[in-house]
Design a protein around this motif. Sequence first.
Motif, short mmCIF file in Angstrom:
data_model
loop_
_atom_site.label_atom_id
_atom_site.label_comp_id
_atom_site.label_asym_id
_atom_site.label_seq_id
_atom_site.Cartn_x
_atom_site.Cartn_y
_atom_site.Cartn_z
N UNK A 66 9.20 20.51 -7.41
CA UNK A 66 9.82 19.27 -6.74
C UNK A 66 8.79 18.82 -5.74
N UNK A 67 8.35 17.72 -5.76
CA UNK A 67 7.25 17.19 -4.72
C UNK A 67 7.76 16.69 -3.56
N UNK A 68 9.15 16.57 -3.56
CA UNK A 68 9.71 15.89 -2.49
C UNK A 68 9.37 16.62 -1.19
N UNK A 69 9.15 16.17 -0.06
CA UNK A 69 8.94 16.77 1.29
C UNK A 69 9.99 16.23 2.23
N UNK A 106 11.24 12.71 -9.49
CA UNK A 106 12.19 12.81 -8.38
C UNK A 106 12.56 11.39 -7.58
N UNK A 115 3.56 9.95 -4.91
CA UNK A 115 5.03 10.11 -4.29
C UNK A 115 4.89 8.83 -3.08
N UNK A 129 8.74 10.28 -6.64
CA UNK A 129 7.69 10.61 -7.15
C UNK A 129 7.28 10.43 -8.69
N UNK A 182 -0.47 17.42 -0.96
CA UNK A 182 -0.34 16.08 -1.17
C UNK A 182 -1.37 15.26 -0.12
N UNK A 215 -1.22 17.98 -9.19
CA UNK A 215 0.12 18.50 -9.92
C UNK A 215 -0.04 19.14 -11.04
N UNK A 227 -0.11 12.61 -9.43
CA UNK A 227 1.13 12.42 -9.10
C UNK A 227 0.90 11.49 -7.61
N UNK A 246 2.54 23.10 -7.77
CA UNK A 246 2.35 22.40 -6.53
C UNK A 246 1.23 22.38 -5.87
N UNK A 251 6.81 7.33 0.49
CA UNK A 251 7.76 7.71 1.66
C UNK A 251 7.80 6.35 2.48
N UNK A 257 11.74 10.39 1.79
CA UNK A 257 11.10 10.32 0.46
C UNK A 257 11.69 9.24 -0.42
#
Lengths: 118, 113
Positions: free
Chosen positions: B98-101, A56, A33, A48, A107, A96, A31, A104, A35, A45
């Motif tokens: 959900x991986x959003x922080x 997301x 993500x 992802x 990260x 992930x 995974x 979860x 930012x 954010x």
Amino acid sequence: KAGVTQTPRYLIKTRGQQVTLSCSPISGHRSVSWYQQTPGQGLQFLFEYFSETQRNKGNFPGRFSGRQFSNSRSEMNVSTLELGDSALYLCASSLRALAGRTFYNEQFFGPGTRLTVL
Amino acid sequence: GDSVTQMEGPVTLSEEAFLTINCTYTATGYPSLFWYVQYPGEGLQLLLKATKADDKGSNKGFEATYRKETTSFHLEKGSVQVSDSAVYFCALRGGGSNYKLTFGKGTLLTVNP
């Protein structure tokens, strides 16, 4: 174990140009993500990716896009750059999923790419 | 939507002083809560976390307790060192996969010898 790698570390572009940033996750992590960090808005954010699919998405215009490759490396692209896109772009990787189960876990963040738009 | 409010800085302390950085949150469901630290020129490092109410996260002398009744997750350390100088971020993650922080704005801590 090598950490998250982001390239390039620094980038200067002019308004209207486009840019591509790269992120290599920790080996075995699937995974990634992204930012955006700015003094005014803080850390926000972007999106992802997991198994080459966007899972997301944050609240950014369509000029911001990304993709993930089969080796889990990810790129994000910003088209038609604006002055307000100047920021530190951070990526974070995570395991992930394992043995078909998603979950979860922590990260791990890279050092970021500092983008300056002139 | 989810949001995190943390104490605005900067915070300047002398070595061995007590540190508190306040953090409150708004979220639906049962979020997980985190404190991250960012040293100059580096990315974020996870400092500690708590995944359910009344959990206490701790690491390197830092502590924070997940208080659902006050929707808070304040960071504390009994005796700060010069090496603790950094920016501290409170963050939450909603439930599920959900991986959003969602981050607070960050608090710059400077510790003087």
